[in-house]
Scaffold this motif. Structure first.
Motif, PDB file in Angstrom:
ATOM      1  N   ILE A 193       4.934   9.908  -2.602  1.00  0.00           N
ATOM      2  CA  ILE A 193       4.015   9.396  -1.580  1.00  0.00           C
ATOM      3  C   ILE A 193       4.454   7.973  -1.269  1.00  0.00           C
ATOM      4  N   GLN A 194       4.747   7.694  -0.010  1.00  0.00           N
ATOM      5  CA  GLN A 194       5.137   6.350   0.415  1.00  0.00           C
ATOM      6  C   GLN A 194       4.199   5.898   1.520  1.00  0.00           C
ATOM      7  N   ILE A 195       3.438   4.843   1.244  1.00  0.00           N
ATOM      8  CA  ILE A 195       2.434   4.339   2.180  1.00  0.00           C
ATOM      9  C   ILE A 195       2.815   2.928   2.609  1.00  0.00           C
ATOM     10  N   THR A 196       2.827   2.692   3.907  1.00  0.00           N
ATOM     11  CA  THR A 196       2.947   1.338   4.434  1.00  0.00           C
ATOM     12  C   THR A 196       1.691   1.045   5.239  1.00  0.00           C
ATOM     13  N   SER A 197       0.994  -0.025   4.883  1.00  0.00           N
ATOM     14  CA  SER A 197      -0.239  -0.372   5.589  1.00  0.00           C
ATOM     15  C   SER A 197      -0.469  -1.871   5.505  1.00  0.00           C
ATOM     16  N   PRO A 198      -0.740  -2.528   6.633  1.00  0.00           N
ATOM     17  CA  PRO A 198      -0.999  -3.968   6.586  1.00  0.00           C
ATOM     18  C   PRO A 198      -2.307  -4.298   5.882  1.00  0.00           C
ATOM     19  N   TYR A 199      -3.276  -3.396   6.001  1.00  0.00           N
ATOM     20  CA  TYR A 199      -4.587  -3.594   5.365  1.00  0.00           C
ATOM     21  C   TYR A 199      -4.822  -2.397   4.447  1.00  0.00           C
ATOM     22  N   PHE A 200      -4.463  -2.571   3.195  1.00  0.00           N
ATOM     23  CA  PHE A 200      -4.524  -1.476   2.228  1.00  0.00           C
ATOM     24  C   PHE A 200      -5.768  -1.649   1.376  1.00  0.00           C
ATOM     25  N   VAL A 217      11.748   6.991   5.654  1.00  0.00           N
ATOM     26  CA  VAL A 217      12.107   6.665   4.269  1.00  0.00           C
ATOM     27  C   VAL A 217      13.170   5.574   4.236  1.00  0.00           C
ATOM     28  N   GLU A 218      14.132   5.627   5.156  1.00  0.00           N
ATOM     29  CA  GLU A 218      15.148   4.574   5.238  1.00  0.00           C
ATOM     30  C   GLU A 218      14.512   3.222   5.544  1.00  0.00           C
ATOM     31  N   ASP A 219      13.591   3.199   6.501  1.00  0.00           N
ATOM     32  CA  ASP A 219      12.897   1.952   6.824  1.00  0.00           C
ATOM     33  C   ASP A 219      12.076   1.461   5.635  1.00  0.00           C
ATOM     34  N   PHE A 220      11.460   2.408   4.928  1.00  0.00           N
ATOM     35  CA  PHE A 220      10.648   2.058   3.769  1.00  0.00           C
ATOM     36  C   PHE A 220      11.518   1.387   2.700  1.00  0.00           C
ATOM     37  N   ALA A 221      12.707   1.935   2.465  1.00  0.00           N
ATOM     38  CA  ALA A 221      13.627   1.351   1.482  1.00  0.00           C
ATOM     39  C   ALA A 221      14.058  -0.048   1.906  1.00  0.00           C
ATOM     40  N   GLN A 222      14.293  -0.217   3.202  1.00  0.00           N
ATOM     41  CA  GLN A 222      14.658  -1.538   3.715  1.00  0.00           C
ATOM     42  C   GLN A 222      13.514  -2.528   3.524  1.00  0.00           C
ATOM     43  N   ASP A 223      12.290  -2.095   3.787  1.00  0.00           N
ATOM     44  CA  ASP A 223      11.136  -2.972   3.602  1.00  0.00           C
ATOM     45  C   ASP A 223      10.931  -3.322   2.128  1.00  0.00           C
ATOM     46  N   LEU A 224      11.178  -2.356   1.252  1.00  0.00           N
ATOM     47  CA  LEU A 224      11.029  -2.611  -0.183  1.00  0.00           C
ATOM     48  C   LEU A 224      11.934  -3.745  -0.645  1.00  0.00           C
ATOM     49  N   ARG A 225      13.128  -3.818  -0.067  1.00  0.00           N
ATOM     50  CA  ARG A 225      14.060  -4.883  -0.443  1.00  0.00           C
ATOM     51  C   ARG A 225      13.544  -6.265  -0.037  1.00  0.00           C
ATOM     52  N   ALA A 226      12.586  -6.292   0.880  1.00  0.00           N
ATOM     53  CA  ALA A 226      12.005  -7.568   1.321  1.00  0.00           C
ATOM     54  C   ALA A 226      10.638  -7.814   0.691  1.00  0.00           C
TER      55      ALA A 226
END
Length: 425
Positions: A275-282, A386-395
């Protein structure tokens, strides 16, 4: 007698206000799906639950950040032949807003129908006169839930939807409005966000989304082949490479549930691997937190990306960090984005199901706002996210449970405000 009546009225007003702000949320419970997530059975069950027609999709392009999605949107607007329909929470006076208006005015003068719905609160910085040239050219701009005495009871209900539909054939959906913050803000970095461009039968769902709020804002029903052109015949099959989507239109109900909330809960409960969640307000409620913990306990890798110190809503962030402990202790990974504001709203489950739209992972999106999400079962689209998520994780910077336990007293104190406003986040 008048005094007693006034006192009773005040008491009732206070009671109603308390119910609005502090009414408990539903305690959601669902059993994991028995069918494989990429099966025809699961697809149709989810569509039925969301009351959403399963539609084919000829193309779906993930557009990462403003430089990509604004140029794609503007190109589609310039190519419009019959109609342009836009619904946004944010359309602010800005250099980017001026670019959009220039194109819209030109298309209106070319006899393309322009209809725009803007949220009266989200787009408050835009005076009505900002759209004078577009109206003079024949375009129409209306406000959703303008502040009037008769709308005060619905003041908490906003349209948070971000949708563009061109000729009923090309659609854009995601979390970005129109403003310079998504491309070159005055401070920090441009907001990190995601939009998806789609073509094919699935666009009809985005048109339906727009039609709903156009009706509520004008009383007019959009109807006709020009708005809903007959789609090409497409096999609605499940599978890793099948382009199949649901447009989940979410509107608050008196019973406090929304279709988006149901879809999210079922996908979380049915995840088998990730499960991969991206949310500005979590700010997940108890039921969502419990589902994430159960997923982790059955071996699902649960990873969250949300905002760090650089955000536009400090109260929401404090409310978010207040509930980290339960998740971190269970093994859920939480990563805070460092470069600037992350505004993407996405969910990827098992690398096969992708959800992108306007819904934040909080009560305001799940229970108070009008929202819309594109839900797709396709490994290509999910893989791109998923690729974008991995890129965001690095930041990002990962938050540990021990670090969370040692958070400063002033943060704990401010988080109490988040407790009071938890149902409004």
């Amino acid at each position: 007698m008048l005094t007693a009546f006034a006192v009773v009225s005040m008491v009732l007003t206070v009671v109603l206000a308390l119910l609005v702000f502090f009414e408990p949320g539903l305690a959601y419970s669902v059993s994991p799906a028995e069918e494989p997530l990429t099966s025809q059975e699961f697809l149709h069950q989810l569509g039925a639950l969301a009351d959403s027609q399963i539609r084919g999709c000829t193309t779906a392009e993930v557009l990462t950040n403003g430089v990509a999605f604004y140029e794609s949107e503007l190109a589609a607007l310039r190519a419009a032949k019959r109609s342009i329909h836009i619904e946004l929470f944010i359309f602010h006076p800005s250099a980017m807003g001026n670019r959009f208006l220039e194109v819209l005015v030109a298309r209106a003068r070319a006899n393309v129908e322009i209809k725009i719905v803007l949220d009266a609160i989200g787009s408050l910085p835009a005076p009505d006169t900002y759209f004078a040239d577009l109206r003079a050219a024949g375009g129409r701009v209306v406000w959703y839930q303008p502040i009037r005495w008769y709308t005060l009871k619905r003041l908490n209900n906003r349209t948070h939807r971000d949708v563009i539909v061109v000729d009923g054939e090309v659609g854009f959906i995601g979390g970005a409005g129109i403003d310079d913050r998504w491309i070159h803000p005055k401070r920090e970095l441009a907001w990190r966000d995601t939009m998806v461009r789609v073509e094919g039968p699935v666009v009809a769902g985005l048109q339906t989304t727009f039609a709903e709020n156009w009706l509520e804002s004008t009383g007019e029903i959009l109807w006709g082949a020009g708005y809903f052109p007959s789609p090409p015949e497409m096999p609605l099959v499940a599978g890793s490479q099948a382009m199949t989507g649901l447009t989940v239109i979410s509107t608050p109900t008196p019973g406090r549930s929304t279709r988006a909330r149901l879809v999210f809960q079922v996908l979380l409960a049915s995840a088998r691997t990730s499960i991969q969640i991206t949310s500005p307000y979590f700010v997940p409620d108890r039921s969502a937190r419990a589902e994430l913990v159960k997923a982790n306990q059955r071996g699902v890798k649960v990873t969250i990306v949300t905002n760090g110190e650089k955000n536009n809503h400090s109260v929401a962030r404090r409310a978010s960090r207040r509930i980290y402990g339960e998740l971190l202790r269970a093994g859920v990974e939480i990563h805070e984005y460092q470069p600037g504001m992350i505004h993407t709203k996405s969910l990827v489950v098992d690398g096969a199901w992708a959800v992108v739209g306007s819904t934040n992972f909080d009560n305001r999106s799940f229970a108070l706002n009008d929202e819309v999400n594109l839900v797709m079962m396709n490994e290509e689209v999910a893989g791109r996210l998923v690729e974008d998520f991995a890129q965001d994780l690095r930041a990002c910077r990962q938050v540990s449970y021990e670090e969370w336990r040692r958070r400063p007293l002033h943060e704990r104190a401010l988080a109490m405000l988040g407790v009071l406003l938890d149902r409004q986040q």
